[in-house]
Design an enzyme around this catalytic site. Structure first.
Site, short mmCIF file in Angstrom:
data_model
loop_
_atom_site.label_atom_id
_atom_site.label_comp_id
_atom_site.label_asym_id
_atom_site.label_seq_id
_atom_site.Cartn_x
_atom_site.Cartn_y
_atom_site.Cartn_z
N LYS A 29 0.86 -1.18 0.00
CA LYS A 29 0.00 0.00 0.00
C LYS A 29 0.89 1.23 0.00
O LYS A 29 1.68 1.44 0.91
CB LYS A 29 -0.89 -0.01 1.24
N ARG A 47 1.03 10.03 6.28
CA ARG A 47 1.20 8.59 6.51
C ARG A 47 2.53 8.04 5.93
O ARG A 47 2.68 6.84 5.74
CB ARG A 47 0.04 7.81 5.88
N LYS A 82 -1.99 -1.50 -3.94
CA LYS A 82 -2.89 -0.34 -3.83
C LYS A 82 -2.10 0.94 -3.94
O LYS A 82 -1.11 1.08 -3.23
CB LYS A 82 -3.61 -0.41 -2.48
N SER A 94 -10.15 5.53 -4.64
CA SER A 94 -11.11 6.62 -4.77
C SER A 94 -10.65 7.70 -5.76
O SER A 94 -11.46 8.21 -6.54
CB SER A 94 -11.37 7.25 -3.40
C1 PBG Z 1 -7.52 3.16 5.60
C2 PBG Z 1 -7.75 3.08 4.13
C3 PBG Z 1 -7.57 4.07 3.15
C4 PBG Z 1 -8.01 3.53 1.95
C5 PBG Z 1 -8.43 2.23 2.23
N1 PBG Z 1 -8.24 1.97 3.56
C6 PBG Z 1 -7.12 5.47 3.27
C7 PBG Z 1 -5.74 5.79 3.69
O1 PBG Z 1 -4.88 4.93 3.85
O2 PBG Z 1 -5.53 6.98 3.93
C8 PBG Z 1 -8.06 4.23 0.62
C9 PBG Z 1 -9.10 3.74 -0.32
C10 PBG Z 1 -9.40 4.64 -1.46
O3 PBG Z 1 -8.79 5.72 -1.65
O4 PBG Z 1 -10.31 4.29 -2.22
N2 PBG Z 1 -6.22 2.98 6.01
ZN ZN Z 2 -5.75 3.68 8.14
#
Ligand code: PBG
Ligand code: ZN
Length: 322
Positions: free
Chosen positions: A193, A215, A246, A272
């Site tokens: 991720k 993050r 991701k 998203s």
């Molecule tokens: C939570 C999480 C996130 C997403 C999925 N789980 C946001 C992030 O890490 O800030 C993003 C999903 C998306 O953008 O569709 N940790």
């Molecule tokens: Zn989170």
């Protein structure tokens, strides 16, 4: 002169279809849903046209829609009514997500219910773990993720999906699940991720943006491929049943490399921001939304993903049925 005539196999729709190397099916699609505490809520997410937040009492009709679309799997995200330092609402037996899992299992037991396991929507500071002196403390955060995952498993989740990018999160969750009799609950690791700018609309949707900082101390640097492969290898060793890359579209190279390395199913998260860009361009009339959507989803399959988590799941399922 002998011309190599590749156009021969493109000369009719049937020919093109029988030689197609990749295909998309409703079985590949996982639909994300946002669950909010309270009652009577079905509110559209401004930055994600066509996506809604639901309270559990408003969810039944949507479960029917998902079933009718032929979709086989959902991924549930929770919002918090009350946030605190230790994300206490994330592991309540009667929390919004936990109740939503039960509702799915009652109305549509055949649908695979996956849940996002991360505390950023539940912590007052919006980080994905415990924050102390400006640092996200890894090992103590694992305890929160364990509690949250266990509460989802107890409610009936088929798959829990840790997304916090804490080291050891898959092993910690496997251990707590097994110790409590949930050895059949699967784990999908959000293994690779990335620290992406494409999560913006989601953070509006889930109200999970960090209040300070960002993050980058836990999500992966965008520049790295080998590190992504290491994350995947480690999650596999820790007991993940599936791994994830991701975002999806900006990281097709990572998906392709991962597919060479692992024999586990690879999920790709079409996030998203990737959704919002297409929606916005389509609204302007600049692209053909359906064609771009299908091309994008197929590209993720072609790269080597076996599953796609996408806000387009219902729309794509409709087109695949037609
Ligand atoms: C939570 C999480 C996130 C997403 C999925 N789980 C946001 C992030 O890490 O800030 C993003 C999903 C998306 O953008 O569709 N940790
Ligand atoms: Zn989170």
């Amino acid at each position: 002169m002998s011309i190599k005539r590749l156009r021969r196999l493109r000369s009719s729709a049937a020919l093109r279809e029988i030689v197609a190397e990749t295909s998309l099916s409703v079985n590949d699609l996982i639909y994300p849903l946002f669950i909010k505490p309270g009652t009577g809520i079905r509110e559209e997410i401004l930055s994600m046209k066509g996506q809604y937040r639901y309270s559990v009492d408003m969810l039944s009709a949507e479960i029917e829609n998902i079933k009718n679309a032929g979709l086989k799997a959902v991924l549930l995200f929770g919002l918090a009514g009350h946030k605190d330092e230790t994300a206490s609402e994330s592991c309540l037996d009667n929390g919004a997500v936990q109740e939503a899992i039960r509702l799915f299992k009652k109305h549509a037991p055949e649908i695979v219910v996956m849940t996002d396991v991360c505390v950023c929507g539940y912590t007052s500071h919006g980080h994905c773990g415990i924050l102390r002196d400006g640092i996200i403390v890894n090992d103590e955060s694992l305890v929160l993720l364990q509690k949250m995952a266990l509460s989802h498993a107890k409610a009936g989740a088929d798959v829990v999906a840790p997304s916090a990018m804490m080291d050891g999160q898959v092993a910690a969750i496997r251990e707590i699940l097994d110790a409590n009799g949930f050895s059949n609950t699967a784990i999908m690791g959000y293994s690779a991720k990335f620290f992406s700018a494409c999560y913006g609309p989601f953070r509006d949707a889930a109200d999970s943006a960090p209040q300070s900082g960002n993050r980058s101390s836990y999500q992966m640097d965008v520049a790295n491929t080998n590190e992504a492969l290491r994350e995947i290898e480690i999650d596999e060793a820790e007991g993940a049943d599936m791994v994830m890359v991701k975002p999806a579209v900006f990281y097709l190279d990572i998906i392709a490399r991962a597919a060479q390395q692992t024999k586990l199913p690879i999920a790709a998260y079409n996030v998203s921001g990737e959704y919002a860009m297409i929606k916005a361009a389509a609204e302007k009339g600049w692209i053909d939304e359906n064609r771009v959507m299908m091309e994008m989803l197929l590209s993720i399959k072609r790269a080597g993903a076996s599953l796609i988590i996408t806000y387009f799941a219902k729309d794509a399922a409709k087109l695949l049925k037609a």
